[in-house]
Design an enzyme around this catalytic site. Structure first.
Site, PDB file in Angstrom:
ATOM      1  N   HIS A 140      -6.873  -5.220   4.144  1.00  0.00           N
ATOM      2  CA  HIS A 140      -6.993  -3.865   4.014  1.00  0.00           C
ATOM      3  C   HIS A 140      -8.396  -3.483   3.791  1.00  0.00           C
ATOM      4  O   HIS A 140      -9.089  -4.017   3.148  1.00  0.00           O
ATOM      5  CB  HIS A 140      -6.174  -3.159   2.988  1.00  0.00           C
ATOM      6  CG  HIS A 140      -6.210  -3.638   1.537  1.00  0.00           C
ATOM      7  ND1 HIS A 140      -5.824  -4.983   0.970  1.00  0.00           N
ATOM      8  CD2 HIS A 140      -7.159  -3.062   0.642  1.00  0.00           C
ATOM      9  CE1 HIS A 140      -6.217  -5.098  -0.245  1.00  0.00           C
ATOM     10  NE2 HIS A 140      -7.009  -4.074  -0.601  1.00  0.00           N
ATOM     11  N   LYS A 141      -8.738  -2.342   4.707  1.00  0.00           N
ATOM     12  CA  LYS A 141     -10.200  -1.673   4.425  1.00  0.00           C
ATOM     13  C   LYS A 141     -11.337  -2.582   4.806  1.00  0.00           C
ATOM     14  O   LYS A 141     -12.403  -2.258   4.673  1.00  0.00           O
ATOM     15  CB  LYS A 141     -10.178  -1.280   2.923  1.00  0.00           C
ATOM     16  CG  LYS A 141      -9.254   0.205   2.778  1.00  0.00           C
ATOM     17  CD  LYS A 141      -9.689   0.694   1.534  1.00  0.00           C
ATOM     18  CE  LYS A 141      -8.793   1.940   0.983  1.00  0.00           C
ATOM     19  NZ  LYS A 141      -9.165   2.489  -0.320  1.00  0.00           N
TER      20      LYS A 141
END
Length: 212
Positions: A140-141
């Protein structure tokens, strides 16, 4: 996708790209490759028609067919993308295997190769013309610039930033929050625990800079 696809390149990721389009019931019209020795040959019953710079074939792209650039070499990949942009006014499409997991809020550009079992997590940003090989995890991210290559089984942890043109070998682990510079290279199996500068090559566990 209603239009068939012409694949530019007939070696490297070209065969896996064909398999990806087959897995999504997309017809591949043929391959184009600069190697004349490949012209007239077939890859899984699909013919290598001619050269990518041949306008006789290129003119099919846009109105009658989509295009995908299946070339591992970044310099030549950029050349072919520019060729499609300028001559045909089109962007290459993505090749995403049906077994890949793409989060609903990930942002993905054009012309990416995303092979089987790849995981793209929440809030991930992937640029254009990247190559994500089998089983790569983009947590994530994380943010990947254009023309980034990630080897099979590599783990790009959360909030990692990878600059344009960087090469991540197979089985690499990059810990959360690390930045990998533009055109940097990370050797296979490395564990990256600190940031890597532009154009640097690192290898090992923990990854250390290799002097040129």
């Amino acid at each position: 996708m209603e239009k068939p696809v012409i694949i530019l390149g007939a070696t490297g990721i070209a065969h896996p790209a064909l398999e990806i389009f087959n897995s999504n019931d997309v017809v591949v019209y043929g391959f184009l490759d600069e190697d004349e020795n490949l012209h007239g040959t077939e890859i899984n019953t699909v013919s290598v028609l001619g050269n990518p710079e041949d306008d006789g074939f290129l003119k099919l792209v846009g109105k009658k067919a989509e295009a995908f650039v299946a070339v591992d070499d970044v310099k030549y990949r950029k050349f072919l993308v520019k060729l499609l942009n300028e001559r045909r006014k089109v962007q290459p499409i993505n090749a995403i295997h049906q077994t890949a997991y793409i989060s609903t809020d990930a942002v993905i550009g054009h012309g990416n190769f995303i092979n089987a079992k790849v995981t793209v997590g929440t809030g991930v940003e992937i640029g254009q013309h990247c190559i994500l090989n089998t089983g790569a995890i983009i947590d994530h991210k994380a943010k990947l610039g254009d023309f980034v290559q990630v080897g099979a089984g590599s783990i790009i942890n959360s909030e990692v930033t990878i600059g344009e043109g960087a090469f991540i070998g197979s089985g690499v682990t990059i810990v959360s929050g690390v930045t990998i510079g533009k055109n940097a290279r990370v050797g296979a199996g490395s564990v990256v625990i600190s940031s890597v500068g532009d154009n640097e090559t690192v290898f090992g566990n923990p990854a250390a800079k290799i002097k040129s």
